[in-house]
Design a protein around this motif. Sequence first.
Motif, PDB file in Angstrom:
ATOM      1  N   ILE A 160     111.985  41.935  66.517  1.00  0.00           N
ATOM      2  CA  ILE A 160     112.518  42.118  65.157  1.00  0.00           C
ATOM      3  C   ILE A 160     112.469  43.593  64.770  1.00  0.00           C
ATOM      4  O   ILE A 160     113.418  44.128  64.180  1.00  0.00           O
ATOM      5  CB  ILE A 160     111.730  41.256  64.156  1.00  0.00           C
ATOM      6  N   LEU A 176     119.073  37.655  62.012  1.00  0.00           N
ATOM      7  CA  LEU A 176     118.059  37.471  63.046  1.00  0.00           C
ATOM      8  C   LEU A 176     118.130  36.066  63.631  1.00  0.00           C
ATOM      9  O   LEU A 176     118.007  35.883  64.846  1.00  0.00           O
ATOM     10  CB  LEU A 176     116.664  37.722  62.462  1.00  0.00           C
ATOM     11  N   VAL A 187     111.562  32.689  61.944  1.00  0.00           N
ATOM     12  CA  VAL A 187     111.935  34.046  61.542  1.00  0.00           C
ATOM     13  C   VAL A 187     111.225  34.440  60.259  1.00  0.00           C
ATOM     14  O   VAL A 187     110.687  35.549  60.140  1.00  0.00           O
ATOM     15  CB  VAL A 187     113.464  34.154  61.376  1.00  0.00           C
TER      16      VAL A 187
END
Length: 226
Positions: A160, A176, A187
Motif C-alpha cells: 500500500i 486499492l 484494505v
Amino acid sequence: MGFAEEHSKWVDFHKKRRNGERLDRLERGHGHGEKLFVERVWWPIFGHMDDLHPEYEVADWRGRPYFVDFVWKRGQIKMAIEVKGYGPHVQQMDRTRYRQELNRETYLQIAGYQVVAVPYDDLESAPDLTISLFKSLLAPSLLINTEGLEHQYTRLEKEIMRIAVRWDGLIRPADLVKGLGVHPRTVRKSLTRLCEKGKLRPVPANGSSRVCRYEYIPSIMDSGIW
C-alpha cells in the motif's frame, strides 16, 4: 491536515506548556525565518514536528539562559538548529556578541548537542539544497535502530505504501481493492494500521467528515522497508 494547521497546533502545544520568559521568547522568537525552515525543510522530510522544540531554552557556559531556534531530541540524540540571516543585525554585531555566539555554539557541543546553522537565504532561494543536506545529516541518527524495521509492516501494508508513493502520495481505498484484488475490509484494516503507525493521514472529502482518500507521510527511514 496540511502544514498550516499542523504548524499552528504544534506552536499552541508548546505555548500551553510554557510561561514567563520561555513563553514570551516563543511568541517573539519563532518568526518568519524559523517558520520557513519548518515549512520548507522539516515538514517535507518528516511530515510532522514530533520531537522538534521551538525556541528551546538551554544554559550557556556561564549558566545564563539561552534560546536556540530549534532543538531536535530523539532518544539520546540532541541537535541544536539555528536559522541565520545576513541582515543589519549581523552586520552591526559587535565583537563581544560575536565571540559570545561562537562560545555558546562550542558549549552546546560540549553539552552533547550537534550544532547546525541554516542560512536563511537558502530557505528562500534553495530549500532543496538544505533538504538534501539535512537528509544526509539526519540519516545516520534515524537508521541506528532500523534492525528489524521491515517486520513492523505486513506485506500488504508495504505494498500500500509503495502504491501511495507511485500515486503522488494520495490513495483511495476503492482503487486499492481493485488494484490489489483484496477484500475491502482487509484494505480498511491495513489503512487504519498505517494511520496508527504514522505512515498515512486520512483526508476527508470537501465539506464532509467522510474519508475518501489517504495521504502518505514520507520519512527518510522509508528506504529501510522497501
